[in-house]
Design a protein around this motif. Structure first.
Motif, PDB file in Angstrom:
ATOM      1  N   LYS A  15      43.431  53.413  25.283  1.00 18.66           N
ATOM      2  CA  LYS A  15      44.489  52.393  25.283  1.00 18.66           C
ATOM      3  C   LYS A  15      43.924  50.975  25.194  1.00 18.66           C
ATOM      4  CE  LYS A  15      46.639  51.370  29.139  1.00 18.66           C
ATOM      5  NZ  LYS A  15      46.180  50.019  29.295  1.00 18.66           N
ATOM      6  N   ASP A  16      42.847  50.718  25.931  1.00 18.51           N
ATOM      7  CA  ASP A  16      42.331  49.352  26.074  1.00 18.51           C
ATOM      8  C   ASP A  16      41.089  49.056  25.242  1.00 18.51           C
ATOM      9  OD1 ASP A  16      44.334  48.628  27.942  1.00 18.51           O
ATOM     10  OD2 ASP A  16      43.231  49.675  29.512  1.00 18.51           O
ATOM     11  N   GLY A  17      40.607  50.033  24.491  1.00 21.37           N
ATOM     12  CA  GLY A  17      39.466  49.811  23.616  1.00 21.37           C
ATOM     13  C   GLY A  17      38.137  50.192  24.237  1.00 21.37           C
ATOM     14  N   PRO A  18      37.107  50.239  23.400  1.00 19.07           N
ATOM     15  CA  PRO A  18      35.788  50.713  23.844  1.00 19.07           C
ATOM     16  C   PRO A  18      35.070  49.738  24.772  1.00 19.07           C
ATOM     17  CG  PRO A  18      35.677  49.935  21.583  1.00 19.07           C
ATOM     18  CD  PRO A  18      37.120  49.872  21.985  1.00 19.07           C
ATOM     19  N   LEU A  19      34.100  50.302  25.469  1.00 20.01           N
ATOM     20  CA  LEU A  19      33.213  49.506  26.326  1.00 20.01           C
ATOM     21  C   LEU A  19      31.895  49.304  25.593  1.00 20.01           C
ATOM     22  CD1 LEU A  19      33.835  51.307  29.734  1.00 20.01           C
ATOM     23  CD2 LEU A  19      34.576  49.004  29.113  1.00 20.01           C
ATOM     24  N   PRO A  46      34.357  45.585  28.291  1.00 19.54           N
ATOM     25  CA  PRO A  46      35.310  45.962  27.246  1.00 19.54           C
ATOM     26  C   PRO A  46      35.102  45.097  26.008  1.00 19.54           C
ATOM     27  CG  PRO A  46      36.418  45.512  29.330  1.00 19.54           C
ATOM     28  CD  PRO A  46      35.009  45.073  29.488  1.00 19.54           C
ATOM     29  N   GLU A  47      35.269  45.694  24.849  1.00 19.75           N
ATOM     30  CA  GLU A  47      35.032  44.976  23.603  1.00 19.75           C
ATOM     31  C   GLU A  47      35.989  43.791  23.415  1.00 19.75           C
ATOM     32  OE1 GLU A  47      33.503  46.832  19.677  1.00 19.75           O
ATOM     33  OE2 GLU A  47      35.705  46.913  19.632  1.00 19.75           O
ATOM     34  N   THR A  48      37.275  44.017  23.604  1.00 15.30           N
ATOM     35  CA  THR A  48      38.268  42.947  23.423  1.00 15.30           C
ATOM     36  C   THR A  48      39.372  43.073  24.479  1.00 15.30           C
ATOM     37  OG1 THR A  48      39.425  44.296  21.787  1.00 15.30           O
ATOM     38  CG2 THR A  48      37.883  42.648  20.928  1.00 15.30           C
ATOM     39  N   PRO A  49      39.051  42.786  25.727  1.00 16.03           N
ATOM     40  CA  PRO A  49      40.045  42.955  26.794  1.00 16.03           C
ATOM     41  C   PRO A  49      41.034  41.796  26.870  1.00 16.03           C
ATOM     42  CG  PRO A  49      38.066  42.054  27.730  1.00 16.03           C
ATOM     43  CD  PRO A  49      37.776  42.315  26.264  1.00 16.03           C
ATOM     44  N   ASN A 118      30.561  42.452  38.497  1.00 19.95           N
ATOM     45  CA  ASN A 118      31.399  43.529  39.029  1.00 19.95           C
ATOM     46  C   ASN A 118      32.818  43.027  39.271  1.00 19.95           C
ATOM     47  OD1 ASN A 118      28.516  43.836  39.878  1.00 19.95           O
ATOM     48  ND2 ASN A 118      29.230  45.863  40.468  1.00 19.95           N
ATOM     49  N   GLN A 119      32.934  41.863  39.886  1.00 21.67           N
ATOM     50  CA  GLN A 119      34.257  41.301  40.168  1.00 21.67           C
ATOM     51  C   GLN A 119      34.977  40.919  38.869  1.00 21.67           C
ATOM     52  OE1 GLN A 119      32.350  38.654  42.932  1.00 21.67           O
ATOM     53  NE2 GLN A 119      33.810  39.225  44.537  1.00 21.67           N
ATOM     54  N   PHE A 120      34.231  40.419  37.909  1.00 24.15           N
ATOM     55  CA  PHE A 120      34.808  40.092  36.610  1.00 24.15           C
ATOM     56  C   PHE A 120      35.398  41.345  35.959  1.00 24.15           C
ATOM     57  CE2 PHE A 120      33.930  39.209  31.941  1.00 24.15           C
ATOM     58  CZ  PHE A 120      35.040  38.413  31.757  1.00 24.15           C
ATOM     59  N   ALA A 121      34.628  42.414  35.931  1.00 21.53           N
ATOM     60  CA  ALA A 121      35.095  43.664  35.330  1.00 21.53           C
ATOM     61  C   ALA A 121      36.325  44.194  36.060  1.00 21.53           C
ATOM     62  CB  ALA A 121      33.973  44.702  35.341  1.00 21.53           C
ATOM     63  N   VAL A 126      42.397  45.023  36.485  1.00 22.71           N
ATOM     64  CA  VAL A 126      43.723  44.803  37.074  1.00 22.71           C
ATOM     65  C   VAL A 126      44.626  43.985  36.134  1.00 22.71           C
ATOM     66  CG1 VAL A 126      42.964  45.103  39.467  1.00 22.71           C
ATOM     67  CG2 VAL A 126      43.153  42.811  38.520  1.00 22.71           C
ATOM     68  N   TYR A 127      44.050  43.106  35.341  1.00 18.26           N
ATOM     69  CA  TYR A 127      44.858  42.367  34.365  1.00 18.26           C
ATOM     70  C   TYR A 127      45.452  43.344  33.350  1.00 18.26           C
ATOM     71  CZ  TYR A 127      46.462  38.360  31.683  1.00 18.26           C
ATOM     72  OH  TYR A 127      47.257  37.426  31.056  1.00 18.26           O
ATOM     73  N   SER A 128      44.650  44.295  32.912  1.00 12.32           N
ATOM     74  CA  SER A 128      45.131  45.311  31.992  1.00 12.32           C
ATOM     75  C   SER A 128      46.236  46.150  32.637  1.00 12.32           C
ATOM     76  CB  SER A 128      43.962  46.202  31.560  1.00 12.32           C
ATOM     77  OG  SER A 128      44.406  47.189  30.672  1.00 12.32           O
ATOM     78  N   ARG A 129      46.083  46.459  33.909  1.00 16.92           N
ATOM     79  CA  ARG A 129      47.114  47.229  34.641  1.00 16.92           C
ATOM     80  C   ARG A 129      48.403  46.407  34.789  1.00 16.92           C
ATOM     81  NH1 ARG A 129      44.289  49.967  32.728  1.00 16.92           N
ATOM     82  NH2 ARG A 129      42.766  51.388  33.589  1.00 16.92           N
ATOM     83  N   MET A 130      48.254  45.095  34.930  1.00 13.73           N
ATOM     84  CA  MET A 130      49.430  44.231  35.003  1.00 13.73           C
ATOM     85  C   MET A 130      50.245  44.344  33.721  1.00 13.73           C
ATOM     86  SD  MET A 130      50.671  41.125  33.614  1.00 13.73           S
ATOM     87  CE  MET A 130      49.210  40.334  33.006  1.00 13.73           C
TER      88      MET A 130
END
Length: 183
Positions: A15-19, A46-49, A118-121, A126-130
């Protein structure tokens, strides 16, 4: 704090693209902690989060921004990871290991994003989950049309504060992203 393996398991590649994962051997000579090297090689980015970030150009090596762009030596402590939707370079700061972007419309002024990779990832997660939550409530175009329910924005803000309280300070990247959701 999210571990690289946990991030891998939670990131929905379909759904969110490759890592993008960095080669650990290439990171060995870099002056970063083992935790950063482990996260970049095992967890990746993530490639383009969302929100409109891009890390595809960071491959294959993590490099000082002065080697990527023609910038003065005082920027040598910034290691290029990718860019924002506005083309601002996203960097990790050598030794400190904070994640920042350099605002290219303000003489490359440093703008804080997160205290660690780690916090950035985890914030990206969570932004993606939003976005998923907004789509569940308001349909497929909820994010694009900025039709995000207030309770979802409040949830996101609380999650970002839980992950990295500093990232929600006024003027910082995630604080601004939350403000943009209210526009």
């Amino acid at each position: 704090m999210i571990l690289p393996e946990e991030f891998n398991n939670k990131w929905d590649v379909s759904k969110d693209g490759p890592l993008i994962k960095f080669n650990y051997k290439d990171l060995m000579s870099k002056d970063f902690s083992d935790e950063v090297k482990e996260f970049l090689s095992t967890g990746g980015l993530p490639e383009t989060p969302p929100p409109y970030l891009e890390f595809t150009s960071s491959q294959p090596l993590l490099r000082p921004i002065t080697k990527v762009f023609n910038m003065p030596e005082e920027f040598q402590k910034y290691w290029f990871l990718g860019s924002t939707g506005s083309g601002d370079p996203i960097c990790i700061i050598e030794k400190q290991e904070n994640i920042v972007f350099l605002n290219n419309s303000d003489n490359y002024k440093e703008v804080f994003i997160n205290s660690s990779i780690n916090q950035f990832a985890e914030c990206l997660l969570v932004y993606s989950r939003m976005i998923d939550k907004a789509i569940e409530v308001n349909g497929e175009d909820a994010f694009i049309n900025n039709e995000i329910p207030e309770f979802v924005i409040i949830w996101l803000k609380e999650e970002l504060e839980r992950i990295d309280a500093k990232c929600m300070e006024k003027g910082y990247f995630w604080f601004t992203e939350i403000e943009n959701l209210y526009e």
